[in-house]
Design an enzyme around this catalytic site. Structure first.
Site, mmCIF file in Angstrom:
data_model
loop_
_atom_site.group_PDB
_atom_site.id
_atom_site.type_symbol
_atom_site.label_atom_id
_atom_site.label_comp_id
_atom_site.label_asym_id
_atom_site.label_seq_id
_atom_site.Cartn_x
_atom_site.Cartn_y
_atom_site.Cartn_z
ATOM 1 N N ASP A 188 19.554 -16.356 85.646
ATOM 2 C CA ASP A 188 19.990 -17.711 86.016
ATOM 3 C C ASP A 188 21.365 -17.687 86.677
ATOM 4 O OD1 ASP A 188 17.746 -19.085 85.158
ATOM 5 O OD2 ASP A 188 18.587 -19.636 83.219
ATOM 6 N N HIS A 212 23.662 -23.649 83.115
ATOM 7 C CA HIS A 212 23.685 -24.088 84.512
ATOM 8 C C HIS A 212 24.945 -24.878 84.854
ATOM 9 C CE1 HIS A 212 19.752 -22.511 85.332
ATOM 10 N NE2 HIS A 212 19.233 -23.179 84.317
ATOM 11 N N HIS A 256 54.713 -9.961 132.216
ATOM 12 C CA HIS A 256 54.424 -11.200 131.470
ATOM 13 C C HIS A 256 54.723 -11.007 129.985
ATOM 14 C CE1 HIS A 256 52.186 -14.763 130.092
ATOM 15 N NE2 HIS A 256 52.145 -15.132 131.352
#
Length: 463
Positions: free
Chosen positions: A266, A289, A366
């Site tokens: 679970d 749960h 640059h």
């Protein structure tokens, strides 16, 4: 643990009744593209809406985990999700013609067997693991529940249960290798205590409950009259109790600690709702749960805090395309070979790498004394990454040129300097029509967004 994502080779179906709804249902596992994840689809509802397996979609935890999205609800998803995680499957569409996956025998084994019967296929994308970076802890003082996650470059789980029962002593279960899920955990069945049955029926639950799909533990003395009443509830002609084992109808356990192993099952299924495969040591005492989902939400919150949607990059892993393979698809010459690697590619997205070095020719001017990568070249690198995605959408990319024909919503958020590694991710935001497609692109350095744009590309066949 697998490095690449996986799906199944073909669709496969199982049938049965839902544990709580009691509704007969057919469930079909369908192959899904890379980065799809787990989604349930209610094919019995108008519009056939999908429900993403995500902890944010959990709406009920009454003896199981229920998720809802787009007006569709799916009950008791944990056993199905545990099977997918246990088999290290990443991308599957689960189609249902009812509200709940079939309970089968109360475990995940029938799902595992069905999925294994069609085989797996490796996909062209790496698994997006979330490695627990620090100690995470959840505690419910009232119910004496604790769950913790510790950093570990693997996925291991240990569960302890203790019900203060004369039938079930304190039990422990562990899984040190997720590859052993199918042989060590998948067959462990759900269980319920006898004193809970009447309450569950009154709550309009376990309509599909049966002694064939759950272990019923008799934790007290039961008279003949109550046994007859239970037989009526469970639609059985007769029910008996083996007093030595304390289990209705003398059902044989698969393991002495089958209850703890099922709680571990679970937990795996509930943690799948985090949305990403985990690397962690998980320790759980008396989980359920509600606690599992609360803990999953803590992990999901940590994921959002740590990373958001930034693609992960492990330079030790082999690329999908190296520089030579990129040159075959995009035959740019010096100085416009802007991408060094493609590390992820699926039907809708691509991730490319640009290693920025001081030897880049544009750094000469640059800027003098402050070398900064020009934004227009960041955009060019992002467009080339997207060009690989566009070319991958046709079966014969060698016969096409990808052209950038539009740029919208372009922003440069931070400077890019020599020594930086830019991770570009491009995603389709519209389907291709007549060779034209729109995509969004983002570039990241050290998990920070440096540039972004929406781009329109055109595929033109070579003459």
């Amino acid at each position: 643990m697998n490095e690449k994502q996986q799906t199944i080779k073909a669709s496969v179906s199982v049938s049965g009744v839902g544990l709580h709804t009691g509704v007969a249902v057919n469930m079909t596992f369908v192959p899904a593209p890379a980065n799809h994840g787990y989604k349930f689809q209610r094919v019995d509802l108008p519009g056939q809406p999908t429900v993403t397996a995500d902890v944010d979609n959990v709406v009920d935890l009454s003896r199981g985990t229920t998720i809802e999205e787009n007006g569709a609800r799916v009950h008791t998803v944990e056993h199905t999700l545990a099977a997918l995680v246990g088999l290290q499957l990443d991308n599957v569409l689960i189609q249902l013609d009812g509200p709940e996956p079939p309970i089968m025998d109360g475990s995940s084994i029938k799902f595992v067997e069905a999925l294994e019967s069609v085989g797996f296929v490796e996909q062209n994308a790496y698994r997006d693991y979330f490695e627990i970076p620090e100690y995470v802890h959840y505690k419910n003082e009232e119910k004496d529940i604790e769950i913790a996650a510790l950093p570990l470059p693997d996925y291991r789980l240990t569960v302890m249960v203790d019900y203060n029962s004369s039938v079930i002593n304190s039990q422990h279960a562990f899984l040190n290798d997720i590859a052993q899920f199918s042989t060590q955990i998948a067959s462990c069945r759900t269980f319920v205590f006898l004193h809970e049955l009447e309450m569950l029926f009154k709550q309009n639950l376990i309509k599909g409950g049966d002694l064939a799909n759950a272990i019923v533990i008799a934790d007290r003395e039961v008279g003949e009259g109550e046994l007859d009443h239970l037989a009526d509830l469970l639609k059985k002609p007769k029910i008996s109790i083996d007093k030595a084992k304390g289990i209705l109808n003398n059902i044989e356990l698969h393991y002495p600690n089958e209850m703890a192993r099922h709680k571990l099952l679970d937990l795996i299924g509930d943690l799948a709702l985090v949305g990403r495969p985990l690397k962690a040591q998980i320790l759980a005492a008396r989980p359920g749960h509600a606690a599992n989902i609360a803990f999953a939400k803590k992990i999901k919150k940590l994921i959002k805090q740590k990373k958001g949607d930034v693609p992960s990059y492990n330079p030790s892993k082999p690329p999908i395309f190296d520089i030579n393979q990129i040159a075959q698809l995009l035959p740019h010459g010096y100085p416009f070979r802007m991408i060094d690697k493609i590390i992820a590619l699926d039907e809708n997205s691509v991730v490319g790498i640009k290693n920025v070095t001081i030897n880049e020719e544009f750094f000469v001017g640059h800027f003098d004394g402050n070398p900064v990568m020009p934004g227009v070249l960041q955009l060019e690198a992002m467009a080339q990454t997207g060009g690989i995605l566009v070319l991958s959408s046709v079966p014969d990319p060698e016969n096409y040129w990808p052209y950038l024909i539009g740029i919208e919503n372009c922003r440069f958020r931070k400077n890019v300097f020599p020594g930086d590694t830019v991770i570009f991710k491009c995603v389709f935001i519209s389907p291709m029509k007549r060779g034209i497609v729109k995509m969004t692109g983002r570039g990241y350095v050290n998990d920070q967004l440096v540039c972004e744009a929406d781009m329109i590309a055109s595929l033109v066949r070579k003459k």
